[in-house]
Design a protein around this motif. Structure first.
Motif, PDB file in Angstrom:
ATOM      1  N   ASN A   1      91.528  95.725  24.906  1.00  0.00           N
ATOM      2  CA  ASN A   1      91.063  96.855  25.755  1.00  0.00           C
ATOM      3  C   ASN A   1      89.303  97.061  24.892  1.00  0.00           C
ATOM      4  OD1 ASN A   1      90.909  99.023  26.849  1.00  0.00           O
ATOM      5  ND2 ASN A   1      91.947 100.101  24.904  1.00  0.00           N
ATOM      6  N   ARG A   2      88.855  98.197  25.755  1.00  0.00           N
ATOM      7  CA  ARG A   2      87.322  97.737  24.919  1.00  0.00           C
ATOM      8  C   ARG A   2      87.083  99.410  23.988  1.00  0.00           C
ATOM      9  NH1 ARG A   2      83.234  97.324  27.472  1.00  0.00           N
ATOM     10  NH2 ARG A   2      84.251  97.139  29.780  1.00  0.00           N
ATOM     11  N   THR A   3      87.661  98.749  22.664  1.00  0.00           N
ATOM     12  CA  THR A   3      88.015  99.492  21.276  1.00  0.00           C
ATOM     13  C   THR A   3      87.068  99.042  20.135  1.00  0.00           C
ATOM     14  OG1 THR A   3      89.630 100.060  21.764  1.00  0.00           O
ATOM     15  CG2 THR A   3      89.640  99.700  19.311  1.00  0.00           C
ATOM     16  N   SER A   4      86.156 100.470  19.932  1.00  0.00           N
ATOM     17  CA  SER A   4      85.040  99.931  18.363  1.00  0.00           C
ATOM     18  C   SER A   4      85.318 100.091  17.328  1.00  0.00           C
ATOM     19  CB  SER A   4      83.624 100.225  19.090  1.00  0.00           C
ATOM     20  OG  SER A   4      83.273  99.864  20.555  1.00  0.00           O
ATOM     21  N   TYR A   5      85.132  99.205  16.624  1.00  0.00           N
ATOM     22  CA  TYR A   5      85.399  99.837  14.768  1.00  0.00           C
ATOM     23  C   TYR A   5      84.447  99.181  14.264  1.00  0.00           C
ATOM     24  CZ  TYR A   5      90.787  98.833  16.113  1.00  0.00           C
ATOM     25  OH  TYR A   5      91.542  99.128  16.431  1.00  0.00           O
TER      26      TYR A   5
ATOM     27  N   ILE B   1      89.144 101.520   7.477  1.00  0.00           N
ATOM     28  CA  ILE B   1      87.877 101.369   9.441  1.00  0.00           C
ATOM     29  C   ILE B   1      87.503 103.286   8.781  1.00  0.00           C
ATOM     30  CG2 ILE B   1      89.380 102.023  11.142  1.00  0.00           C
ATOM     31  CD1 ILE B   1      91.174  99.994  10.902  1.00  0.00           C
ATOM     32  N   LEU B   2      86.563 102.710   9.490  1.00  0.00           N
ATOM     33  CA  LEU B   2      85.693 104.645   9.295  1.00  0.00           C
ATOM     34  C   LEU B   2      86.159 104.942  10.695  1.00  0.00           C
ATOM     35  CD1 LEU B   2      82.569 102.721   7.212  1.00  0.00           C
ATOM     36  CD2 LEU B   2      85.046 104.035   6.428  1.00  0.00           C
ATOM     37  N   LEU B   3      85.799 104.146  11.668  1.00  0.00           N
ATOM     38  CA  LEU B   3      86.102 103.977  12.564  1.00  0.00           C
ATOM     39  C   LEU B   3      86.436 104.058  13.747  1.00  0.00           C
ATOM     40  CD1 LEU B   3      84.666 106.563  15.156  1.00  0.00           C
ATOM     41  CD2 LEU B   3      83.037 103.883  15.658  1.00  0.00           C
TER      42      LEU B   3
END
Length: 191
Positions: free
Chosen positions: A151-155, A163-165
């Protein structure tokens, strides 16, 4: 005549809403890992500027935070747009100590070409055949024809694996902005 136009416009709006709802419902999205949780370690094949190498998240985090963005399919229109935007922003991420990596489960045999052409030799692309890494990162998408993709997910992941974002949105436009905000905040807090 005005009444007919209004009725026709209402019909078009209703059709557009139904089409948008169908599009949204045509695949299942899975939630991303929560902020402050630990990012899972992994090793995978990757490509930078068309050259293959063995990627290790642990090794990448020793250099600073990692922007790890999952995208569905190399060379699709949205994924190409997102790659161009991350390529343009790569120097700004690097200036703050962060490194960008794209990761996909779609068209993994084309990541060498994608890293050159669409990522413009600015950042590496990681192959995730079978979406195994995406599954560990709760970043899966099932298409209406039951194909499982990333899926279009950014970390944004801090050097300590925190994990900050975690940001999921099918629209690629905000991913660069959101990840840059998180990296900038990390950079400020580091000083």
């Amino acid at each position: 005549m005005s009444h007919l136009k209004t009725k026709k416009n209402a019909g078009l709006i209703k059709t557009s809403i139904l089409a948008a709802a169908f599009t949204v419902c045509s695949f299942n999205l899975h939630a991303a890992l929560p902020v402050n949780s630990a990012a899972p370690s992994f090793n995978a094949d990757a490509s930078l500027a068309g050259k293959s190498f063995a990627f290790s998240l642990d090794k990448a985090l020793k250099k600073g935070p990692v922007v790890l963005y999952f995208f569905p399919v190399a060379f699709s229109s949205g994924c190409t747009l997102e790659a161009h935007a991350f390529a343009e922003a790569s120097d700004a991420f690097n200036a703050k100590g962060a490194t960008v990596f794209g990761i996909t489960s779609g068209n993994v045999e084309k990541i060498k070409e994608f890293s050159e052409q669409e990522c413009r030799n600015k950042f590496a692309v990681i192959a995730d055949p079978g979406a195994k890494i995406a599954k560990r990162y709760d970043s899966l998408m099932t298409t209406k024809d039951n194909k499982v993709l990333s899926n279009r997910t950014s970390y944004v992941i801090a050097p300590d694996h925190k994990i900050l974002l975690a940001y999921t949105d099918a629209n690629p436009e905000k991913h660069i902005e959101k990840t840059m905000e998180a990296v900038t905040q990390w950079h400020k807090n580091k000083k």
